[in-house]
Every structure is written in C-alpha cells, then in structure tokens.
Design a protein around this motif. Structure first.
Motif, PDB file in Angstrom:
ATOM      1  N   PRO A 287       7.373  10.000  16.889  1.00  0.00           N
ATOM      2  CA  PRO A 287       6.845  11.063  17.759  1.00  0.00           C
ATOM      3  C   PRO A 287       5.351  11.302  17.542  1.00  0.00           C
ATOM      4  O   PRO A 287       4.792  10.867  16.545  1.00  0.00           O
ATOM      5  CB  PRO A 287       7.674  12.271  17.315  1.00  0.00           C
ATOM      6  N   SER A 288       4.746  12.013  18.505  1.00  0.00           N
ATOM      7  CA  SER A 288       3.308  12.265  18.476  1.00  0.00           C
ATOM      8  C   SER A 288       3.016  13.744  18.621  1.00  0.00           C
ATOM      9  O   SER A 288       3.845  14.504  19.142  1.00  0.00           O
ATOM     10  CB  SER A 288       2.605  11.512  19.615  1.00  0.00           C
ATOM     11  N   ALA A 289       1.831  14.144  18.174  1.00  0.00           N
ATOM     12  CA  ALA A 289       1.430  15.548  18.290  1.00  0.00           C
ATOM     13  C   ALA A 289      -0.083  15.651  18.437  1.00  0.00           C
ATOM     14  O   ALA A 289      -0.829  14.847  17.867  1.00  0.00           O
ATOM     15  CB  ALA A 289       1.887  16.345  17.074  1.00  0.00           C
ATOM     16  N   GLU A 290      -0.500  16.655  19.226  1.00  0.00           N
ATOM     17  CA  GLU A 290      -1.907  17.042  19.279  1.00  0.00           C
ATOM     18  C   GLU A 290      -2.125  18.115  18.214  1.00  0.00           C
ATOM     19  O   GLU A 290      -1.263  18.962  17.982  1.00  0.00           O
ATOM     20  CB  GLU A 290      -2.259  17.633  20.650  1.00  0.00           C
ATOM     21  N   VAL A 291      -3.283  18.070  17.572  1.00  0.00           N
ATOM     22  CA  VAL A 291      -3.616  19.074  16.567  1.00  0.00           C
ATOM     23  C   VAL A 291      -4.754  19.929  17.098  1.00  0.00           C
ATOM     24  O   VAL A 291      -5.799  19.416  17.498  1.00  0.00           O
ATOM     25  CB  VAL A 291      -4.025  18.412  15.236  1.00  0.00           C
TER      26      VAL A 291
END
Length: 374
Positions: A287-291
């Motif tokens: 999975p991916s995430a913006e910080v």
C-alpha cells in the motif's frame, strides 16, 4: 663608466668560437673562464655586489654562459673540426668548464632571486594597524541546511548515502518502477524528455532501480539529489531537491516505515511536528500513503500557502510493490521493503515559514541573508 655599463660592455664584446686543435681550445677556454669570473665571481672568493645587476643584465649573463648558442655549446659542436685523437681530451676539458660554470651560475642566479624577492617585499609593506574592511560573509541556503540535517538521522540508523545519474533511461526512471507507458507522469507536459529513451529523472527513485539490480541484499540506502518536472507555481518548481530512502530485507512492514518517517521529519524541522498519513496510489508501492505536515505558516488554520487546508503535502511512501521487486530480480516471496520520497524544498518552505517556493530560487540576497544559517 658604471659597473653595470662595464659588465654590459664585456658581455657584448666579440669572442672566438673557432679552433683547429686542442691547444687553441685551451686558450679559448681560459679566456672564457676569466670573463665568467670577472662578471659572476667564483666559489670561495668575494663576488660582485648583486645590487648593481638589473633583471635584463641577469638574463644576458644566463644566455651568454649557458644558453643554446653560448661559446660552450659552440665548442662542443666544433669538436669534429679537430683531429680525432684529440677529441676525447677536448670534450673532457669543455665539460669540466661547463660543470664549473653551471654550478657557480646556479648559485649566482639563486642569490640574485632572493635579493630581488627581498627588495619586492620591502616595497610592499602594509600598515597592519589599519582597520580591517568589513566582509559580507555568506550563509548556507535553507535548502542546503535541511538537506544536511535530513541525512543525519539516516546515517545514525545505518543507511548508506547513494548517488545516481540525473539523466537516465526510461527503463530505470519508469519501467523498472512499474510506471506503465500510458501513465500521466510519462506525458510531455509533466516530464522533460531528451531523446527517445532518455529523460531528466523525475524522482531519485531511479537510484533505487540501479541499487536493487546492482547491489547485494539487504539494502538500506538514502538517495538525495536534484530532480526535474515540468511545473512551476507557489508549491512546485521545475528543478528541485528530493530525498528518498529504500529498505529491502526480510520481514519489512509499515511499522518500520512510519518510524523512519518520524525520525526524518523531526530532524528536518528541528522539533516534533504534527503529521498525517493519507491513503494514496503510487505505481511503485502497495500500500501507499501521502505524508502531510501541519502548515508552519498558519499552524493548521488555513492560508494561501497551504491552499487553505491547514496541511502541506511533502512526499509519499509505502511498501515496495512486488512487481518492482520482481522486475529488479528480487524474490518477493522472501524479501519485502519500504520506500519513501520527500521534497526537500517543500520541507525548507514549511520549516522556515516561506510562503512561496519560488522565492528560494530568485537569488534575492536580502531574502536569503534574513535566515543567517550556519
């Protein structure tokens, strides 16, 4: 007639270089030796006052006694004009004088150089009691400060700093990272293409591609550097700095990723800052995430700099996509990893409460000097 005029007259006097036998050569050599001693002197005896010589006369002396057309050189060329049985002795006599002249001339020229240097230093004395002029010393750029401080926590955690090419092929910049051919990032309006297969890298992830294919596992690297994208506004620049890190090992999970992000951003801002992770999509992580970091301009209240949302996006992260591992020759059933990429320029913007990213590249000295960073 002055002494210098007398020396000039001696140097300009005619001399013979022709001889038919060794006896005539001995006479010429004796005359030449006398002229040399008269001008330069000889070891162990009082030599002439060096102050009477000018640099022009010194050069004439050097040419007269050691130049390519000096009597010594001409005599050596004329050895063929005397009987063969006398040539060996004649050559020895010439070389003996040559050695003596070269030795004494070297000492003479060095003494003159030292004297000339001492005279020059005397004429260049300065009053050291005068006030020292004020110097406008420069300081580090905000981006350089943040870059340096970002690397410290990574090095403490055992990461290796790795560099890579800023001009790379589509394969390393896109294909190996699971960025398919119809992805928007590969459109001309977003990317600077140089030729059919070459591109200005859009992220430092190309360094990760090279590392996964060329280095042994486990991998623990951080990749700072300049990247290029075709965009320009308050929060985007066509040329900016990124820092990415990659870890590939057995048993890597999101906990490792979050800890690394916290350590990095606390160092970047010099204090704990409020963060949020938003689910997102990147081709190279899953999975991916913006910080996002709380806007340091308005502290979350909303302003023009953060587009009135109270948060500033600074990068993305996630677990490395299995397709990326496989395309780089890594067995995804054994190894996993995480990757993160952050814009250093945006972090500097938020840390120093700069409203517009473009102001950091305008070259305005008054703006940059207001930071006084060491």
């Amino acid at each position: 007639m002055s002494k210098s005029e007398e020396i000039t007259q001696i140097l300009n006097a005619s001399y013979s270089i022709q001889y038919q036998n060794i006896e005539e050569l001995k006479t010429l050599i004796q005359n030449e030796k006398s002229v040399f001693i008269q001008i330069v002197g000889q070891e162990g005896k009082r030599n002439p006052d060096l102050a009477i010589f000018s640099s022009e006369i010194i050069e004439e002396i050097r040419i007269r006694f050691s130049g390519k057309r000096s009597p010594l050189q001409e005599w050596l060329k004329s050895l063929r004009n005397i009987p063969a049985d006398e040539r060996k002795n004649a050559g020895a006599i010439i070389n003996e004088l040559k050695l003596e002249i070269e030795t004494n001339l070297k000492t003479f020229l060095e003494n003159y150089r030292l004297l000339a240097e001492a005279k020059k230093l005397e004429s260049e004395t300065e009053d050291i009691t005068l006030p020292f002029p004020k110097l406008n010393l420069g300081t580090r750029h905000p981006i350089s400060v943040v870059m340096r401080e970002l690397l410290e926590p990574f090095q403490r955690m055992g990461f290796s700093v790795v560099d890579g090419p800023e001009i790379d092929t589509n394969f390393y910049n896109f294909d190996a990272l699971n960025v398919v051919k119809d992805h928007p990032a590969r459109e001309m309006q977003d990317t600077f293409f140089l030729a059919s297969e070459w591109v200005l890298r859009t992220h430092t992830s190309n360094v990760q591609s090279h590392a996964m294919m060329e280095r042994n596992l486990p991998l623990k690297i951080v990749c700072p550097g300049c990247v290029y994208r075709n965009e320009y506004d308050m929060t985007h620049l066509p040329s900016f700095r990124q820092i990415e890190c990659l870890v590939v090992d057995k048993g890597i999970h999101l906990g490792h990723l979050k800890h690394t992000v916290n350590e990095m951003l606390n160092a970047a801002f010099g204090r704990p800052v409020q963060l949020r992770f938003r689910s997102s999509y990147f081709p190279f992580t899953e999975p991916s995430a913006e910080v996002d970091v709380q806007c340091q301009q308005c502290l979350g209240k909303g302003c023009r700099s953060c587009k009135y949302v109270g948060w500033s996006e600074i990068g993305g992260c996630g677990l490395v996509n299995r397709k990326v591992l496989e395309s780089c020759g890594i067995d995804s059933s054994i190894y996993s990893g995480f990757a993160l990429g952050f814009g250093i320029d945006r972090m500097a913007k938020d840390r120093f409460a700069i409203a517009d990213l473009r102001s950091m590249l305008d070259g305005d000295i008054s703006f940059l000097s207001s930071f006084t960073l060491s």
